[in-house]
Design an enzyme around this catalytic site. Sequence first.
Site, PDB file in Angstrom:
ATOM      1  N   HIS A  35       8.589   2.788  16.136  1.00 32.94           N
ATOM      2  CA  HIS A  35       8.870   4.195  15.271  1.00 32.94           C
ATOM      3  C   HIS A  35      10.333   4.467  14.978  1.00 32.94           C
ATOM      4  CE1 HIS A  35       4.860   6.047  15.000  1.00 32.94           C
ATOM      5  NE2 HIS A  35       4.619   4.966  15.862  1.00 32.94           N
ATOM      6  N   SER A  68     -11.361 -10.630  -1.960  1.00 35.64           N
ATOM      7  CA  SER A  68     -11.003 -10.928  -0.494  1.00 35.64           C
ATOM      8  C   SER A  68     -12.231 -11.401   0.397  1.00 35.64           C
ATOM      9  CB  SER A  68     -10.392  -9.815   0.200  1.00 35.64           C
ATOM     10  OG  SER A  68     -10.092  -9.982   1.433  1.00 35.64           O
ATOM     11  N   LEU A 130      -1.007  -5.701  14.403  1.00 33.39           N
ATOM     12  CA  LEU A 130      -0.451  -6.916  13.978  1.00 33.39           C
ATOM     13  C   LEU A 130       0.011  -6.858  12.350  1.00 33.39           C
ATOM     14  CD1 LEU A 130      -2.796  -9.161  16.163  1.00 33.39           C
ATOM     15  CD2 LEU A 130      -0.033  -8.248  16.845  1.00 33.39           C
ATOM     16  N   SER A 131      -0.118  -5.761  11.689  1.00 33.32           N
ATOM     17  CA  SER A 131       0.196  -5.803  10.282  1.00 33.32           C
ATOM     18  C   SER A 131      -0.316  -6.683   9.268  1.00 33.32           C
ATOM     19  CB  SER A 131       1.684  -5.801  10.130  1.00 33.32           C
ATOM     20  OG  SER A 131       2.098  -5.194   9.091  1.00 33.32           O
ATOM     21  N   SER A 132      -1.674  -6.670   9.308  1.00 34.55           N
ATOM     22  CA  SER A 132      -2.370  -7.358   8.273  1.00 34.55           C
ATOM     23  C   SER A 132      -1.910  -6.933   7.000  1.00 34.55           C
ATOM     24  CB  SER A 132      -3.919  -7.243   8.422  1.00 34.55           C
ATOM     25  OG  SER A 132      -4.353  -5.961   8.313  1.00 34.55           O
ATOM     26  N   GLU A 165       2.914  -0.330  -0.109  1.00 34.24           N
ATOM     27  CA  GLU A 165       2.362   0.362   0.824  1.00 34.24           C
ATOM     28  C   GLU A 165       2.423   1.911   0.953  1.00 34.24           C
ATOM     29  OE1 GLU A 165       1.987  -1.961   4.450  1.00 34.24           O
ATOM     30  OE2 GLU A 165       1.210  -0.249   5.435  1.00 34.24           O
ATOM     31  N   ASP A 177       7.675  -4.105   9.220  1.00 33.31           N
ATOM     32  CA  ASP A 177       6.591  -5.225   8.790  1.00 33.31           C
ATOM     33  C   ASP A 177       6.879  -6.241   7.927  1.00 33.31           C
ATOM     34  OD1 ASP A 177       5.526  -3.354  10.821  1.00 33.31           O
ATOM     35  OD2 ASP A 177       3.864  -2.854   9.531  1.00 33.31           O
ATOM     36  N   TYR A 229       0.606   9.678  12.927  1.00 36.35           N
ATOM     37  CA  TYR A 229       1.899   8.983  12.555  1.00 36.35           C
ATOM     38  C   TYR A 229       2.790   9.908  11.565  1.00 36.35           C
ATOM     39  CZ  TYR A 229       4.392   4.981  10.425  1.00 36.35           C
ATOM     40  OH  TYR A 229       5.388   4.011   9.878  1.00 36.35           O
TER      41      TYR A 229
HETATM   42  P1  ADP Z   1      -2.787  -3.279  10.079  1.00 34.43           P
HETATM   43  O1  ADP Z   1      -1.605  -3.445   9.332  1.00 34.43           O
HETATM   44  O2  ADP Z   1      -2.314  -2.835  11.533  1.00 34.43           O
HETATM   45  O3  ADP Z   1      -3.595  -4.411  10.309  1.00 34.43           O
HETATM   46  P2  ADP Z   1      -3.292  -1.268   8.147  1.00 34.43           P
HETATM   47  O4  ADP Z   1      -4.154  -0.192   8.190  1.00 34.43           O
HETATM   48  O5  ADP Z   1      -1.767  -0.907   7.877  1.00 34.43           O
HETATM   49  O6  ADP Z   1      -3.439  -1.968   9.809  1.00 34.43           O
HETATM   50  O7  ADP Z   1      -3.859  -2.260   7.188  1.00 34.43           O
HETATM   51  C1  ADP Z   1      -5.228  -2.797   7.004  1.00 34.43           C
HETATM   52  C2  ADP Z   1      -5.857  -2.697   5.715  1.00 34.43           C
HETATM   53  O8  ADP Z   1      -5.036  -3.507   4.807  1.00 34.43           O
HETATM   54  C3  ADP Z   1      -7.081  -2.885   5.750  1.00 34.43           C
HETATM   55  O9  ADP Z   1      -8.105  -1.813   6.070  1.00 34.43           O
HETATM   56  C4  ADP Z   1      -7.316  -3.446   4.237  1.00 34.43           C
HETATM   57  O10 ADP Z   1      -7.418  -2.284   3.422  1.00 34.43           O
HETATM   58  C5  ADP Z   1      -6.059  -4.208   4.116  1.00 34.43           C
HETATM   59  N1  ADP Z   1      -6.076  -5.451   4.170  1.00 34.43           N
HETATM   60  C6  ADP Z   1      -5.458  -6.091   5.364  1.00 34.43           C
HETATM   61  N2  ADP Z   1      -5.925  -7.565   5.156  1.00 34.43           N
HETATM   62  C7  ADP Z   1      -6.711  -7.628   4.106  1.00 34.43           C
HETATM   63  C8  ADP Z   1      -7.406  -8.680   3.623  1.00 34.43           C
HETATM   64  N3  ADP Z   1      -7.472  -9.943   4.039  1.00 34.43           N
HETATM   65  N4  ADP Z   1      -8.588  -8.710   2.520  1.00 34.43           N
HETATM   66  C9  ADP Z   1      -8.165  -7.155   2.006  1.00 34.43           C
HETATM   67  N5  ADP Z   1      -7.733  -6.407   2.593  1.00 34.43           N
HETATM   68  C10 ADP Z   1      -6.794  -6.422   3.640  1.00 34.43           C
HETATM   69 MG    MG Z   2      -0.176  -2.008   8.530  1.00 33.90          MG
END
Ligand code: ADP
Ligand code: MG
Length: 387
Positions: A35, A68, A130-132, A165, A177, A229
Site C-alpha cells: 500500500h 479468454s 498475484l496480480s493476474s 485498470e 504491479d 482498499y
Molecule cells: P489479481 O490481480 O490479484 O489477480 P484482480 O481483481 O486485480 O485480482 O484482477 C482479476 C481480474 O482480472 C479477473 O476477475 C478478470 O476480470 C481479469 N483477468 C485476469 N486474468 C484474466 C484472464 N486470463 N482472462 C480474462 N480475464 C482475466
Molecule cells: Mg490486480
Amino acid sequence: MSAQDAAAARLREFTGREPDAVWSAPGRANLIGEHTDYNEGFVLPFAIEHRTAAAVALRDDDVIRVTSTFAPDAVGVSLAELDETIARGDLDWAAYPLGVAWALRRAAPGAAARGVDIAIASDVPVGAGLSSSAAIEGAVASALNDEWDAGLSPVSLARVGRTAENDAVGAPTGIMDQMASMLGVADAATFLDCRTLETDSVDLGLRREGLSLLVIDTNVKHSHATGGYRERRASCEAGAAAMGVPSLRDLSVGDLPRAQELLDDVTFRRVRHIVTENQRVLDTVWTLRSAGPRAIGDLLVASHVSMRDDFEISGPELDLAVDTALAAGAIGARMTGGGFGGAAIALLDDGQVADAGAAVTAAFAASGFAAPTIFTVRPSEGARRDR
Ligand code: ADP
Ligand code: MG
C-alpha cells in the site's frame, strides 16, 4: 500446456488462424512494500514464473475482439466505438484488454491502430494477490505495442496498464504491479520509487543461498474495486492532507510523534504503516545488498505485523499462514498484495518447503478454514514476446 500454447490454441479455435505472434507477461508477488505505491513510496516486488499469454492476429478491418480461456464469451468492438464502450463501463473482464487498447491509443496517438483478434490464456491464479490483472494488461499492452508499431517503452506500457485498470476497470490501484510485470529480472526483485518511477534491479540471490519463496494462497477472494482498499486510500489521503504534505511519501519515521498528536487513532495507525513500511523497503534493499536474503526475515515479519495491527488488512487465514510458516522454520513471512484475503509469502530453505506447506495445510484444517493452495514462485523475467 503452457499459457502460450493455450492462447495460441484458443486463437485458432476462435478465428481459424495462426497468431502473428504470442506475447506474455508475468504475475508478481511483492517481497515488501504494501500500500506504499499509491502513497508515492517504495516497493520491492518481483515477477513470478506464472504468466498470462496473448496470442494475437491483425485483422483487415477496425474491429478488436478479445477472448479468454477464463471466460466463455468473446467481446468485440470497433476501434471507432472504443471510447464510448469503455465509458459505458459494463465490460466485465474484457475491460482489461480493451482498456489497454484504449489507453495505449491515448498514450501513442500516432500508433497504427487497426483491428485485431486477441486470445488470452493464463496460469496466474486470479484474485490471489498475484496480480493476474497486471499480467493480462502487460501481455496485451506488449502485443499491441508491437502490432501497432506504437514504440512505447516498458515503463510507458506499465502506465498504459495502470490507466486501463484505473479508468477502464475502475480499480484505483497504483503502478507497482504493472512495473513489476513489465520489468522483472530472473532471481531479482524490482525496487521501484513510485513517485519518480525510477527502478533498480536488486539481486535476491535465492538460488545461490538455496532459498525458496512459498506462496500460500488462502483462497479468500478479494476485490480491489470495492470496500477496504478504497477506504485505506482515503485514510492515507486524509492523513497526508492533515499533515500538510502532498503524500505520505513525504513523511519519515521522525514525523510520527507529530502525526500521533494531530491525527485520530485510526488515521494515525494507517499513516504509521505507510511511513514505517517505506523505511522497511529501503532497509530490505540495503540488507539484501549488504548481507543477502537470509538477513531480511525480521523486516518481512515486521511488515506483516504492521499490516495486521496498524493497516488492518490481514485476516485470520493470512495470519495463520504467516504464523505457521514461521513456526515451521521460515526465515520470514508476510501477507502480500492488497489484503483482505489473497496470499502470504514465506522465505525458507529449499529443504523446508514440503514440511512448511504440510504444516500450513494442517493448521488450516484444524481451524476449519478452506484448504489453502500452496506453491513456490521463482523470481522471473518480465513481459516479452515469446514467439
Ligand atoms: P489479481 O490481480 O490479484 O489477480 P484482480 O481483481 O486485480 O485480482 O484482477 C482479476 C481480474 O482480472 C479477473 O476477475 C478478470 O476480470 C481479469 N483477468 C485476469 N486474468 C484474466 C484472464 N486470463 N482472462 C480474462 N480475464 C482475466
Ligand atoms: Mg490486480
